[in-house]
Design an enzyme around this catalytic site. Structure first.
Site, PDB file in Angstrom:
ATOM      1  N   ASN A 163      85.595  71.650 125.894  1.00 24.56           N
ATOM      2  CA  ASN A 163      86.755  72.437 126.363  1.00 24.56           C
ATOM      3  C   ASN A 163      87.564  71.667 127.409  1.00 24.56           C
ATOM      4  OD1 ASN A 163      86.208  74.646 124.761  1.00 24.56           O
ATOM      5  ND2 ASN A 163      84.963  75.685 126.317  1.00 24.56           N
ATOM      6  N   ALA A 216      80.697  64.382 135.320  1.00 24.00           N
ATOM      7  CA  ALA A 216      79.480  64.154 136.112  1.00 24.00           C
ATOM      8  C   ALA A 216      78.295  63.944 135.181  1.00 24.00           C
ATOM      9  CB  ALA A 216      79.218  65.357 137.022  1.00 24.00           C
ATOM     10  N   GLY A 270      79.237  74.955 143.628  1.00 20.81           N
ATOM     11  CA  GLY A 270      77.933  74.297 143.760  1.00 20.81           C
ATOM     12  C   GLY A 270      77.915  73.321 144.915  1.00 20.81           C
ATOM     13  N   PHE A 271      76.824  72.607 145.010  1.00 18.93           N
ATOM     14  CA  PHE A 271      76.619  71.647 146.101  1.00 18.93           C
ATOM     15  C   PHE A 271      77.680  70.518 146.048  1.00 18.93           C
ATOM     16  CE2 PHE A 271      73.988  67.619 146.716  1.00 18.93           C
ATOM     17  CZ  PHE A 271      74.295  67.494 148.059  1.00 18.93           C
ATOM     18  N   TYR A 280      68.674  69.067 129.514  1.00 14.66           N
ATOM     19  CA  TYR A 280      69.617  68.519 130.492  1.00 14.66           C
ATOM     20  C   TYR A 280      69.996  67.094 130.096  1.00 14.66           C
ATOM     21  CZ  TYR A 280      71.291  67.092 135.189  1.00 14.66           C
ATOM     22  OH  TYR A 280      72.025  66.638 136.256  1.00 14.66           O
ATOM     23  N   ASP A 311      83.502  80.942 133.004  1.00 14.72           N
ATOM     24  CA  ASP A 311      82.441  80.168 132.364  1.00 14.72           C
ATOM     25  C   ASP A 311      83.108  79.117 131.473  1.00 14.72           C
ATOM     26  OD1 ASP A 311      80.546  79.183 130.610  1.00 14.72           O
ATOM     27  OD2 ASP A 311      79.580  81.115 130.263  1.00 14.72           O
TER      28      ASP A 311
HETATM   29  P1  NAD Z   1      74.784  72.929 141.627  1.00 15.57           P
HETATM   30  O1  NAD Z   1      73.868  73.766 140.797  1.00 15.57           O
HETATM   31  O2  NAD Z   1      74.783  73.128 143.097  1.00 15.57           O
HETATM   32  O3  NAD Z   1      76.273  73.095 141.109  1.00 15.57           O
HETATM   33  C1  NAD Z   1      76.605  73.305 139.773  1.00 15.57           C
HETATM   34  C2  NAD Z   1      77.684  74.364 139.715  1.00 15.57           C
HETATM   35  O4  NAD Z   1      78.111  74.532 138.336  1.00 15.57           O
HETATM   36  C3  NAD Z   1      77.214  75.745 140.186  1.00 15.57           C
HETATM   37  O5  NAD Z   1      78.097  76.254 141.138  1.00 15.57           O
HETATM   38  C4  NAD Z   1      77.190  76.578 138.916  1.00 15.57           C
HETATM   39  O6  NAD Z   1      77.419  77.948 139.149  1.00 15.57           O
HETATM   40  C5  NAD Z   1      78.298  75.921 138.100  1.00 15.57           C
HETATM   41  N1  NAD Z   1      78.184  76.161 136.646  1.00 15.57           N
HETATM   42  C6  NAD Z   1      77.096  75.955 135.849  1.00 15.57           C
HETATM   43  N2  NAD Z   1      77.378  76.299 134.592  1.00 15.57           N
HETATM   44  C7  NAD Z   1      78.676  76.736 134.580  1.00 15.57           C
HETATM   45  C8  NAD Z   1      79.542  77.210 133.561  1.00 15.57           C
HETATM   46  N3  NAD Z   1      79.141  77.349 132.293  1.00 15.57           N
HETATM   47  N4  NAD Z   1      80.815  77.548 133.897  1.00 15.57           N
HETATM   48  C9  NAD Z   1      81.247  77.419 135.183  1.00 15.57           C
HETATM   49  N5  NAD Z   1      80.460  76.978 136.184  1.00 15.57           N
HETATM   50  C10 NAD Z   1      79.188  76.628 135.881  1.00 15.57           C
HETATM   51  O7  NAD Z   1      74.452  71.404 141.258  1.00 15.57           O
HETATM   52  P2  NAD Z   1      74.981  70.052 141.912  1.00 15.57           P
HETATM   53  O8  NAD Z   1      73.847  69.329 142.500  1.00 15.57           O
HETATM   54  O9  NAD Z   1      76.185  70.322 142.747  1.00 15.57           O
HETATM   55  O10 NAD Z   1      75.424  69.245 140.606  1.00 15.57           O
HETATM   56  C11 NAD Z   1      76.781  69.203 140.202  1.00 15.57           C
HETATM   57  C12 NAD Z   1      76.929  68.238 139.028  1.00 15.57           C
HETATM   58  O11 NAD Z   1      76.466  66.935 139.378  1.00 15.57           O
HETATM   59  C13 NAD Z   1      76.150  68.656 137.779  1.00 15.57           C
HETATM   60  O12 NAD Z   1      76.933  68.377 136.635  1.00 15.57           O
HETATM   61  C14 NAD Z   1      74.936  67.768 137.815  1.00 15.57           C
HETATM   62  O13 NAD Z   1      74.426  67.511 136.522  1.00 15.57           O
HETATM   63  C15 NAD Z   1      75.479  66.495 138.459  1.00 15.57           C
HETATM   64  N6  NAD Z   1      74.416  65.728 139.134  1.00 15.57           N
HETATM   65  C16 NAD Z   1      73.973  66.094 140.372  1.00 15.57           C
HETATM   66  C17 NAD Z   1      72.950  65.354 140.964  1.00 15.57           C
HETATM   67  C18 NAD Z   1      72.453  65.668 142.350  1.00 15.57           C
HETATM   68  O14 NAD Z   1      71.574  64.946 142.846  1.00 15.57           O
HETATM   69  N7  NAD Z   1      72.952  66.664 143.035  1.00 15.57           N
HETATM   70  C19 NAD Z   1      72.376  64.277 140.295  1.00 15.57           C
HETATM   71  C20 NAD Z   1      72.845  63.962 139.021  1.00 15.57           C
HETATM   72  C21 NAD Z   1      73.879  64.688 138.456  1.00 15.57           C
END
Ligand code: NAD
Ligand code: UDP
Length: 328
Positions: A100, A115, A11-12, A146, A57
């Site tokens: 887990n 996070a 992810g990001f 969420y 997953d």
């Molecule tokens: P994103 O969607 O780019 O990345 C999330 C990643 O988690 C993805 O690659 C997805 O495939 C993976 N994923 C989801 N469910 C999964 C599972 N069951 N098993 C394995 N992989 C799984 O989002 P992001 O912006 O990079 O956010 C990452 C984390 O940071 C998240 O937990 C999010 O709640 C938290 N967060 C992000 C922000 C933000 O502004 N970017 C703000 C608050 C919290």
């Protein structure tokens, strides 16, 4: 060499965290099931001997061979449109997935960082948000999947800390942006920049007077890194306190991108928080951290990234019409 497991690695934020730990000479294990992530975010690490990737997953039992020093649990959909589209998976990754990973951390005697998010404050009645504010969340609203998953995540993490003596860290992340965000993930920055690049009008939801405070990804990653290595076990806000209305933000994007389009107004999604700004006094005090990258510089870098994407990606419309389902 220290070993770190990063979930949500494709992810990001997860992919930027992988880069940060590789840079510090860690052995990094990335884990992801690609539900909202993208393989291309990790392509540059493919041949790095200090990086390995496991497609998995995390709501299913997580098994890692050998020792582990740290776990960063970042797997979860993060964009409102994503988690509205996959609500059950969102609840599962925050609850079962976190369980887990806490179990894995306990078995490996590893320190785990979770996070969390500013969404635990819901539509906040305290402004700016301090860590001791309990929040204002609608448990049964569409965003509840969420928000409540993340609130449960914090509770079970503290329970493992108190009951099992596990070393835990909790970061409450406020709106973060930068390269590798998905252009079509529905979040406001990719949405506005994508619209500008396609020559479409910028869609403001509601009257645009709601506020957000945007943090550049490098600052966010630095804050998370400092928190992991600190000895502070309670939640810490990491974000940029520079607050702006969405209406003014749209104007900034119009200026930055040079688009000749205008703004149009659409309905505000259900439970969309009216204001959001982190109080980062705690992070300053316990982590000696504060953001360094201003919005102008960060947005420029982010726009360069979106400009570099292919036409195919620019016109991929995975969420078209989905917004209609989340109106009041
Ligand atoms: P994103 O969607 O780019 O990345 C999330 C990643 O988690 C993805 O690659 C997805 O495939 C993976 N994923 C989801 N469910 C999964 C599972 N069951 N098993 C394995 N992989 C799984 O989002 P992001 O912006 O990079 O956010 C990452 C984390 O940071 C998240 O937990 C999010 O709640 C938290 N967060 C992000 C922000 C933000 O502004 N970017 C703000 C608050 C919290
Ligand atoms: N928003 C908007 N137009 C869009 C996408 C989002 O006006 O095309 C608004 C959204 O209603 C919210 C803010 O921008 O008030 C930030 O939304 P985002 O989805 O980025 O994340 P949130 O902070 O709500 O989790």
């Amino acid at each position: 060499m220290k070993k770190v497991l990063i979930t949500g690695a494709a992810g990001f934020l997860g992919s930027h965290l992988c880069d940060r730990f590789i840079k510090e000479n860690y052995h990094v294990i990335g884990m992801d099931n690609f539900i909202t992530g993208d393989k291309k975010n990790l392509q540059h690490l493919e041949n790095n001997p200090n990086f390995e990737f496991i497609e998995h997953d995390v709501t299913e039992f997580v098994s890692i061979e050998g020792g582990l020093d740290y776990i960063l649990h970042f797997a979860s959909p993060a964009s409102p449109i994503d988690y509205l589209k996959i609500p059950i998976q969102t609840l599962k990754v925050g609850s079962l997935g976190t369980h887990n990973l806490l179990g894995l951390a306990k078995a490996k005697k590893a320190r785990i960082l979770i996070a969390s998010t500013s969404e635990v404050y819901g539509d906040p009645l305290v402004h700016p948000q301090t860590e001791d504010y309990y929040g204002n969340v609608n448990t049964i609203g569409p965003r509840g999947v969420y928000d409540e998953a993340k609130r449960f995540q914090e509770s079970i993490t503290m329970a493992y800390h108190r009951f099992h003596g596990l070393e835990t860290r909790i970061v409450r992340i406020f709106n973060t942006y930068g390269p590798r965000m998905r252009l079509n993930d529905g979040r406001v920055i990719p949405a506005f920049m994508g619209q500008a690049l396609r020559g479409e009008d910028l869609t403001i939801f509601g009257n645009g007077m709601q506020t957000r405070s945007f943090c550049y990804v490098n600052d966010q990653v630095e804050g998370i890194y400092n928190l992991l290595l600190s000895d502070y076990s309670y939640p810490v806000n990491i974000g940029n306190p520079h607050e702006i209305t969405i209406k003014d933000f749209a104007e900034e994007i119009i200026k930055l991108t040079g688009t000749e389009q205008r703004v149009i107004y659409k309905d505000l999604p259900v439970d969309d928080p009216l204001q959001r700004q982190p109080d980062i006094s705690l992070a300053k005090k316990v982590l000696n951290w504060e953001p360094k990258v201003g919005r102008e510089e960060g947005m420029k870098k982010t726009f360069e990234y979106f400009k570099s994407l292919s036409k195919e990606e620019l016109y991929k419309s995975e969420h078209k019409d989905f917004n209609n389902h989340i109106r009041r």
